[in-house]
Write a protein that holds these residues in place. Structure first.
Motif, short mmCIF file in Angstrom:
data_model
loop_
_atom_site.label_atom_id
_atom_site.label_comp_id
_atom_site.label_asym_id
_atom_site.label_seq_id
_atom_site.Cartn_x
_atom_site.Cartn_y
_atom_site.Cartn_z
N PRO A 47 -8.03 -6.01 -5.43
CA PRO A 47 -7.28 -4.84 -5.91
C PRO A 47 -8.24 -3.66 -6.07
O PRO A 47 -9.27 -3.76 -6.72
N ILE A 48 -7.90 -2.56 -5.42
CA ILE A 48 -8.72 -1.36 -5.51
C ILE A 48 -8.22 -0.55 -6.69
O ILE A 48 -7.07 -0.10 -6.70
N THR A 49 -9.09 -0.37 -7.66
CA THR A 49 -8.68 0.40 -8.84
C THR A 49 -9.29 1.79 -8.78
O THR A 49 -10.49 1.95 -8.84
N LEU A 50 -8.42 2.78 -8.66
CA LEU A 50 -8.87 4.17 -8.62
C LEU A 50 -8.90 4.73 -10.03
O LEU A 50 -8.09 4.34 -10.88
N ASP A 51 -9.83 5.64 -10.27
CA ASP A 51 -9.96 6.17 -11.63
C ASP A 51 -9.15 7.45 -11.82
O ASP A 51 -9.15 8.02 -12.90
N GLY A 52 -8.48 7.90 -10.76
CA GLY A 52 -7.63 9.06 -10.91
C GLY A 52 -8.37 10.36 -11.15
O GLY A 52 -7.79 11.36 -11.54
N ASP A 53 -9.67 10.35 -10.91
CA ASP A 53 -10.49 11.52 -11.19
C ASP A 53 -11.04 12.10 -9.90
O ASP A 53 -11.83 11.45 -9.22
N LEU B 252 -15.15 -5.50 3.98
CA LEU B 252 -14.18 -4.69 3.25
C LEU B 252 -12.84 -4.78 3.97
O LEU B 252 -12.77 -5.19 5.12
N PRO B 253 -11.77 -4.40 3.30
CA PRO B 253 -10.48 -4.35 3.99
C PRO B 253 -10.55 -3.38 5.17
O PRO B 253 -11.32 -2.42 5.14
N PHE B 254 -9.73 -3.65 6.18
CA PHE B 254 -9.68 -2.74 7.32
C PHE B 254 -9.05 -1.42 6.89
O PHE B 254 -8.33 -1.34 5.90
N GLU B 255 -9.31 -0.41 7.67
CA GLU B 255 -8.76 0.90 7.36
C GLU B 255 -7.23 0.84 7.22
O GLU B 255 -6.66 1.34 6.26
N HIS B 256 -6.60 0.19 8.19
CA HIS B 256 -5.13 0.21 8.17
C HIS B 256 -4.58 -0.56 6.97
O HIS B 256 -3.51 -0.25 6.45
N GLU B 257 -5.34 -1.56 6.50
CA GLU B 257 -4.93 -2.27 5.30
C GLU B 257 -4.99 -1.34 4.08
O GLU B 257 -4.08 -1.34 3.24
N LEU B 258 -6.06 -0.59 4.00
CA LEU B 258 -6.20 0.33 2.87
C LEU B 258 -5.15 1.44 2.94
O LEU B 258 -4.64 1.88 1.92
N VAL B 259 -4.85 1.88 4.15
CA VAL B 259 -3.82 2.91 4.31
C VAL B 259 -2.50 2.40 3.72
O VAL B 259 -1.82 3.13 2.99
N ARG B 260 -2.18 1.14 4.01
CA ARG B 260 -0.93 0.57 3.50
C ARG B 260 -1.00 0.38 1.99
O ARG B 260 -0.14 0.84 1.25
N SER B 261 -2.08 -0.29 1.54
CA SER B 261 -2.13 -0.67 0.13
C SER B 261 -2.29 0.54 -0.79
O SER B 261 -1.82 0.52 -1.92
N THR C 172 -1.73 5.95 1.64
CA THR C 172 -2.36 7.23 1.96
C THR C 172 -2.48 7.33 3.48
O THR C 172 -1.90 6.53 4.21
N SER C 173 -3.24 8.30 3.96
CA SER C 173 -3.39 8.47 5.41
C SER C 173 -4.75 7.92 5.86
O SER C 173 -5.67 7.74 5.07
N ARG C 174 -4.85 7.72 7.14
CA ARG C 174 -6.06 7.08 7.64
C ARG C 174 -7.29 7.98 7.50
O ARG C 174 -8.39 7.51 7.23
N MET C 175 -7.12 9.28 7.69
CA MET C 175 -8.23 10.22 7.55
C MET C 175 -8.88 10.11 6.17
O MET C 175 -10.10 10.16 6.04
N THR C 176 -8.05 9.97 5.16
CA THR C 176 -8.58 9.89 3.80
C THR C 176 -9.41 8.63 3.60
O THR C 176 -10.53 8.67 3.08
#
Lengths: 253, 253
Positions: free
Chosen positions: A15-21, A47-56, A59-63
């Motif tokens: 689980p990727i936990t973002l700090d919102g900052d 690490l997870p693949f880009e497309h996995e992170l995009v889904r989870s 967001t967009s792939r560029m980000t």
DNA sequence: CAGTGGTCTAGACCACTGC
DNA sequence: CAGTGGTCTAGACCACTGT
């Protein structure tokens, strides 16, 4: 035979936990930097693949790509096409060391900057290939009248002929070169030396005192511009570098 | 009154010449790095606006933005909203210095790595706030049986209690910490010292010999993990750093 | 308040590479 | 040859800031 290779390992539940900052790409970058720094992700882990992170992360792939590329630039991960992104192995590490222009450094410390040219001489070097004529300078930099830096410099007159007409009595050669000569490559060496008689006299220290020596060679393309030895009394000068959390490669504590 | 301020200056005719080598954003980045390095663009000069470059290079804004952001990260330019992008002033500069894990460094030089723990002792520091119990270690690293590095280390046992159970007789503490303890912040100091009696004996050099000392303090969050002093005989060890063209801030030649 | 950079999206094509 | 990352586009909205 087990076809699962060690570098194929990927933490199953991540689980990727973002700090919102701050910006999203920066949050993603920091999240993985944290995981790597805390050994939650170990060298070789995928690490997870880009497309996995995009889904989870929805967001967009560029980000996502921007975040992972920043991690790769910092040396924290290695990215390979078709394979994925992996936490980098940790061998050496680099720390940025700040070397200031003498005047700025001394004035930043709230002291009065002083400068004196001790000698200037044209030379024809016996060794070395590229330079036929060299200007040799010895200069002293002082803080509140106290010597803090001895500068021994060689300037390639073939590359910088205008230097021959300069006296360098008022303006340190480093500052003159900075204003007048372009360059694009430099190499540094840091070492410790015991002060010889001449150095000790100039710096008003005892011969043999440990000094920090910074050698810098500067080029413009293939042409050597200058070589300078900056000699600091060891107890008066320290070079400092600092990591910012999660922005650099890991190394040996 | 003339409203043109010096920092508003922008070279009127600025043809951007791309070298056609590699990704477009990299070509753009290199083109401006070349101009800055050659003083074609001087500190304070304004670069073209993003939308101008988008038009003149017939590309998209993301590509231009990526090139300029890379230049900003390298410290070559400063970007300000509503004002534009400007060539950075050159004051100090940073050079990356590589510090290797002793074993890797020695083996990379083709020599046999040797290690010996000289002493290990628990201490209760008189000063310092955060640590109640500290483990003090003195270790010697050798290359082909010749001493090349004396390591004096302090480990915060409050943060790393497991270190108390380690003998560190076979495995250097740096490598043990690297494998077992996460960290995320480090601070380095490089200085020159004359070898004291104890140091000289360990390194088999004469007392007073100039030595290079690298101090590294490591943290995990707010907790101090370890502090290590690496002492190299000055003539045997140099720290080297190098610029890659156009990838770093400019400075004093 | 207008103009700049900062960020983000939803696509696209391509290069490389592991299988 | 299929899947990954590398790059690029043509838009969009927003934050900041200089005037």
């Amino acid at each position: 035979m087990n076809s699962a290779k060690p570098w194929m390992h990927c933490v199953p539940d991540m689980p990727i936990t973002l700090d919102g900052d701050g910006p999203l790409h920066e949050q993603i970058r920091k999240a993985f930097a944290r995981k790597i720094s805390a050994r939650d992700l170990k060298p070789g882990d995928r690490l997870p693949f880009e497309h996995e992170l995009v889904r989870s992360l929805n967001t967009s792939r560029m980000t996502v790509s921007r975040a992972l590329q920043a991690l790769a630039e910092d040396g924290l991960i290695v990215r390979r096409r078709k394979a994925g992104s992996f936490v980098a192995e940790q061998t050496a590490f680099e720390t940025p060391v700040t070397i200031h222009v003498p005047r700025n450094q001394i004035e930043a410390a709230g002291k009065r900057y002083g400068y004196k040219r001790l000698s200037k001489a044209k030379m024809t070097p016996v060794s070395q290939g590229s330079a036929n004529h060299v200007l040799h300078l010895v200069c002293l930099h002082t803080a509140d009248e106290k010597p803090v830096l001895l500068e021994k410099r060689w300037i390639n007159l073939d590359a910088v002929p205008a230097a021959a007409d300069e006296t360098f009595k008022g303006l340190p050669p480093g500052e003159w070169l900075l204003r007048n000569v372009p360059w694009n490559e430099a190499e540094h060496t840091i070492s410790a030396i015991g002060a010889d008689e001449e150095t000790a006299t100039c710096l008003q220290i005892k011969p043999g005192t440990a000094c920090l020596k910074v050698d810098r060679r500067t080029w413009s393309g293939d042409a050597s511009i200058t070589h300078v030895s900056l000699i600091y009394p060891g107890d008066q000068m320290k070079l400092a570098g600092q990591y910012r959390p999660g922005q650099q490669a890991l190394s040996a504590p």
